[in-house]
Design a protein around this motif. Structure first.
Motif, PDB file in Angstrom:
ATOM      1  N   SER A 102     -43.484  -9.234 -33.330  1.00 44.13           N
ATOM      2  CA  SER A 102     -44.595  -9.020 -34.245  1.00 44.13           C
ATOM      3  C   SER A 102     -45.852  -8.535 -33.517  1.00 44.13           C
ATOM      4  CB  SER A 102     -44.903 -10.330 -34.986  1.00 44.13           C
ATOM      5  OG  SER A 102     -46.027 -10.187 -35.825  1.00 44.13           O
ATOM      6  N   CYS A 103     -46.073  -9.040 -32.300  1.00 41.08           N
ATOM      7  CA  CYS A 103     -47.287  -8.684 -31.555  1.00 41.08           C
ATOM      8  C   CYS A 103     -47.197  -7.327 -30.860  1.00 41.08           C
ATOM      9  CB  CYS A 103     -47.596  -9.767 -30.519  1.00 41.08           C
ATOM     10  SG  CYS A 103     -48.123 -11.335 -31.232  1.00 41.08           S
ATOM     11  N   LEU A 104     -45.999  -6.918 -30.483  1.00 39.85           N
ATOM     12  CA  LEU A 104     -45.855  -5.655 -29.757  1.00 39.85           C
ATOM     13  C   LEU A 104     -45.728  -4.434 -30.656  1.00 39.85           C
ATOM     14  CD1 LEU A 104     -43.445  -6.560 -26.793  1.00 39.85           C
ATOM     15  CD2 LEU A 104     -45.944  -6.462 -26.806  1.00 39.85           C
ATOM     16  N   THR A 105     -45.143  -4.614 -31.836  1.00 37.52           N
ATOM     17  CA  THR A 105     -44.876  -3.453 -32.692  1.00 37.52           C
ATOM     18  C   THR A 105     -46.131  -2.693 -33.148  1.00 37.52           C
ATOM     19  OG1 THR A 105     -44.582  -5.038 -34.532  1.00 37.52           O
ATOM     20  CG2 THR A 105     -42.600  -4.121 -33.525  1.00 37.52           C
ATOM     21  N   PRO A 106     -47.305  -3.335 -33.308  1.00 44.90           N
ATOM     22  CA  PRO A 106     -48.477  -2.529 -33.662  1.00 44.90           C
ATOM     23  C   PRO A 106     -48.908  -1.569 -32.550  1.00 44.90           C
ATOM     24  CG  PRO A 106     -48.831  -4.829 -34.250  1.00 44.90           C
ATOM     25  CD  PRO A 106     -47.601  -4.784 -33.394  1.00 44.90           C
ATOM     26  N   PHE A 107     -48.522  -1.876 -31.308  1.00 40.03           N
ATOM     27  CA  PHE A 107     -48.934  -1.049 -30.172  1.00 40.03           C
ATOM     28  C   PHE A 107     -47.817  -0.109 -29.709  1.00 40.03           C
ATOM     29  CE2 PHE A 107     -51.270  -5.080 -29.906  1.00 40.03           C
ATOM     30  CZ  PHE A 107     -52.579  -4.615 -29.908  1.00 40.03           C
ATOM     31  N   ILE A 108     -46.583  -0.582 -29.750  1.00 42.53           N
ATOM     32  CA  ILE A 108     -45.439   0.219 -29.318  1.00 42.53           C
ATOM     33  C   ILE A 108     -44.607   0.543 -30.560  1.00 42.53           C
ATOM     34  CG2 ILE A 108     -43.389   0.288 -27.843  1.00 42.53           C
ATOM     35  CD1 ILE A 108     -44.742  -1.820 -26.074  1.00 42.53           C
ATOM     36  N   ARG A 109     -44.636   1.783 -30.969  1.00 43.22           N
ATOM     37  CA  ARG A 109     -44.041   2.168 -32.251  1.00 43.22           C
ATOM     38  C   ARG A 109     -42.528   2.326 -32.195  1.00 43.22           C
ATOM     39  NH1 ARG A 109     -47.818   0.974 -36.019  1.00 43.22           N
ATOM     40  NH2 ARG A 109     -49.887   1.732 -35.385  1.00 43.22           N
ATOM     41  N   ASN A 110     -41.989   2.507 -31.014  1.00 49.18           N
ATOM     42  CA  ASN A 110     -40.543   2.685 -30.882  1.00 49.18           C
ATOM     43  C   ASN A 110     -39.867   1.322 -30.916  1.00 49.18           C
ATOM     44  OD1 ASN A 110     -37.883   2.921 -29.578  1.00 49.18           O
ATOM     45  ND2 ASN A 110     -38.484   5.045 -29.181  1.00 49.18           N
ATOM     46  N   GLU A 111     -39.109   1.056 -31.978  1.00 50.05           N
ATOM     47  CA  GLU A 111     -38.478  -0.250 -32.163  1.00 50.05           C
ATOM     48  C   GLU A 111     -37.528  -0.605 -31.027  1.00 50.05           C
ATOM     49  OE1 GLU A 111     -37.264  -3.873 -34.083  1.00 50.05           O
ATOM     50  OE2 GLU A 111     -39.027  -2.566 -34.255  1.00 50.05           O
ATOM     51  N   GLN A 112     -36.739   0.374 -30.563  1.00 50.96           N
ATOM     52  CA  GLN A 112     -35.780   0.085 -29.503  1.00 50.96           C
ATOM     53  C   GLN A 112     -36.483  -0.293 -28.209  1.00 50.96           C
ATOM     54  OE1 GLN A 112     -32.402  -0.236 -29.922  1.00 50.96           O
ATOM     55  NE2 GLN A 112     -32.626  -1.151 -27.892  1.00 50.96           N
ATOM     56  N   GLU A 113     -37.625   0.329 -27.937  1.00 49.81           N
ATOM     57  CA  GLU A 113     -38.380  -0.031 -26.743  1.00 49.81           C
ATOM     58  C   GLU A 113     -38.866  -1.464 -26.812  1.00 49.81           C
ATOM     59  OE1 GLU A 113     -41.465   2.564 -25.442  1.00 49.81           O
ATOM     60  OE2 GLU A 113     -40.352   4.376 -25.941  1.00 49.81           O
ATOM     61  N   VAL A 114     -39.298  -1.895 -27.991  1.00 49.85           N
ATOM     62  CA  VAL A 114     -39.761  -3.274 -28.163  1.00 49.85           C
ATOM     63  C   VAL A 114     -38.586  -4.237 -27.942  1.00 49.85           C
ATOM     64  CG1 VAL A 114     -40.685  -4.953 -29.805  1.00 49.85           C
ATOM     65  CG2 VAL A 114     -41.612  -2.636 -29.750  1.00 49.85           C
ATOM     66  N   VAL A 115     -37.444  -3.924 -28.516  1.00 43.33           N
ATOM     67  CA  VAL A 115     -36.254  -4.770 -28.347  1.00 43.33           C
ATOM     68  C   VAL A 115     -35.869  -4.842 -26.868  1.00 43.33           C
ATOM     69  CG1 VAL A 115     -33.791  -5.010 -28.861  1.00 43.33           C
ATOM     70  CG2 VAL A 115     -35.393  -4.357 -30.673  1.00 43.33           C
ATOM     71  N   ASP A 116     -35.924  -3.720 -26.171  1.00 46.11           N
ATOM     72  CA  ASP A 116     -35.571  -3.699 -24.750  1.00 46.11           C
ATOM     73  C   ASP A 116     -36.532  -4.550 -23.925  1.00 46.11           C
ATOM     74  OD1 ASP A 116     -33.447  -2.026 -25.275  1.00 46.11           O
ATOM     75  OD2 ASP A 116     -34.521  -0.184 -24.716  1.00 46.11           O
ATOM     76  N   ILE A 117     -37.814  -4.504 -24.258  1.00 46.74           N
ATOM     77  CA  ILE A 117     -38.798  -5.322 -23.553  1.00 46.74           C
ATOM     78  C   ILE A 117     -38.501  -6.807 -23.739  1.00 46.74           C
ATOM     79  CG2 ILE A 117     -41.225  -6.069 -23.599  1.00 46.74           C
ATOM     80  CD1 ILE A 117     -41.984  -3.154 -24.130  1.00 46.74           C
ATOM     81  N   ILE A 118     -38.219  -7.195 -24.972  1.00 51.59           N
ATOM     82  CA  ILE A 118     -37.932  -8.606 -25.253  1.00 51.59           C
ATOM     83  C   ILE A 118     -36.656  -9.035 -24.543  1.00 51.59           C
ATOM     84  CG2 ILE A 118     -37.449 -10.295 -27.053  1.00 51.59           C
ATOM     85  CD1 ILE A 118     -39.043  -8.533 -28.985  1.00 51.59           C
ATOM     86  N   ARG A 119     -35.648  -8.187 -24.572  1.00 50.77           N
ATOM     87  CA  ARG A 119     -34.376  -8.528 -23.928  1.00 50.77           C
ATOM     88  C   ARG A 119     -34.555  -8.691 -22.419  1.00 50.77           C
ATOM     89  NH1 ARG A 119     -31.533  -4.221 -25.073  1.00 50.77           N
ATOM     90  NH2 ARG A 119     -30.793  -4.956 -27.096  1.00 50.77           N
ATOM     91  N   GLU A 120     -35.287  -7.768 -21.803  1.00 46.58           N
ATOM     92  CA  GLU A 120     -35.550  -7.868 -20.367  1.00 46.58           C
ATOM     93  C   GLU A 120     -36.356  -9.118 -20.042  1.00 46.58           C
ATOM     94  OE1 GLU A 120     -37.431  -4.366 -18.952  1.00 46.58           O
ATOM     95  OE2 GLU A 120     -35.734  -3.044 -19.406  1.00 46.58           O
ATOM     96  N   HIS A 121     -37.311  -9.430 -20.903  1.00 44.32           N
ATOM     97  CA  HIS A 121     -38.152 -10.602 -20.661  1.00 44.32           C
ATOM     98  C   HIS A 121     -37.336 -11.891 -20.753  1.00 44.32           C
ATOM     99  CE1 HIS A 121     -42.094 -12.204 -20.004  1.00 44.32           C
ATOM    100  NE2 HIS A 121     -42.015 -13.019 -21.039  1.00 44.32           N
ATOM    101  N   GLY A 122     -36.239 -11.857 -21.514  1.00 44.42           N
ATOM    102  CA  GLY A 122     -35.370 -13.008 -21.630  1.00 44.42           C
ATOM    103  C   GLY A 122     -34.348 -13.118 -20.513  1.00 44.42           C
ATOM    104  N   GLY A 123     -34.423 -12.245 -19.526  1.00 47.12           N
ATOM    105  CA  GLY A 123     -33.545 -12.341 -18.365  1.00 47.12           C
ATOM    106  C   GLY A 123     -32.507 -11.252 -18.259  1.00 47.12           C
ATOM    107  N   GLY A 124     -32.654 -10.205 -19.049  1.00 51.63           N
ATOM    108  CA  GLY A 124     -31.655  -9.148 -19.046  1.00 51.63           C
ATOM    109  C   GLY A 124     -31.432  -8.502 -17.686  1.00 51.63           C
TER     110      GLY A 124
END
Length: 207
Positions: A102-124
């Motif tokens: 919810s916090c990243l999508t207003p700044f980063i419009r590419n949904e897949q990029e947001v998902v990738d950031i979250i996945r990496e942050h979780g230890g990907g």
């Protein structure tokens, strides 16, 4: 050779035993607080420095993450944890993932990029290291298969009452099946099932 692995399907439920975390409420809350603190700290300090879209917004993102997290916990905790300490920790992780999206999508419009950031942050990004450690476990332990079976039992226990699982341990193959997933229920309710790949920790994914 012998194999121990986990897979996901949807079927009947099973009863679960007790978990050490259930006996130490203070430890439960400490783990929950540490997870939230380090998740937000790491996200703000690393991503706001490396993503031009987030530059100058670290304070706002930190505040929004905290607010969204608390809102998600109030929304989902009672329904999905029901007093179970392990389930509450999983609800906490789901709340962080939803808040981050919810916090990243207003700044980063590419949904897949947001998902990738979250996945990496979780230890990907740690998966190659963990795969190496898994191989070393098989090499160094006298009975590697028994060790891996024990890891599956621990994994099943860590899921808590919010998951329905069955574990079948045979002489040559062991299978942990997840029939009903707490993350799936929460994200489906929030219409965010595309975030499911961000929920399993990097260690769980190896099994």
């Amino acid at each position: 050779g012998k194999r121990a692995f986990s897979s996901t399907c949807f079927a009947a439920e099973m009863e679960r035993g007790s978990h050490w975390l259930d006996r130490f409420e203070k430890v439960q809350h400490t783990l929950e607080d540490m997870t939230r603190t380090w998740w937000i700290k790491g996200l703000v300090e690393s991503r706001c420095k490396t993503r031009p879209e987030l530059a100058g917004h670290s304070g706002l993102i930190r505040r929004k993450l905290e607010e969204e997290y608390q809102t998600n916990m109030r929304t989902h905790c009672q329904e999905y944890s029901d007093g179970d300490s392990r389930s509450r920790l999983h609800v906490s992780v789901a709340s962080l993932i939803l808040a981050t999206h919810s916090c990243l999508t207003p700044f980063i419009r590419n949904e897949q990029e947001v998902v990738d950031i979250i996945r990496e942050h979780g230890g990907g990004k740690t998966t190659p290291v963990l795969e190496f450690l898994l191989k070393m476990t098989s090499i160094l332990h006298r009975d590697a298969y028994k060790t891996l079976q024990g890891r599956l039992r621990g994994l099943q226990s860590d899921y808590g009452a919010g998951f329905q699982t069955t574990l079948a341990c045979d002489p040559n193959i062991s299978t942990l099946k997840v029939h009903d997933c707490l993350y799936d229920r929460i994200l489906t309710k929030e219409n965010k099932r595309n975030l499911l790949s961000c929920c399993c920790c990097s260690q769980d994914k190896l099994w």
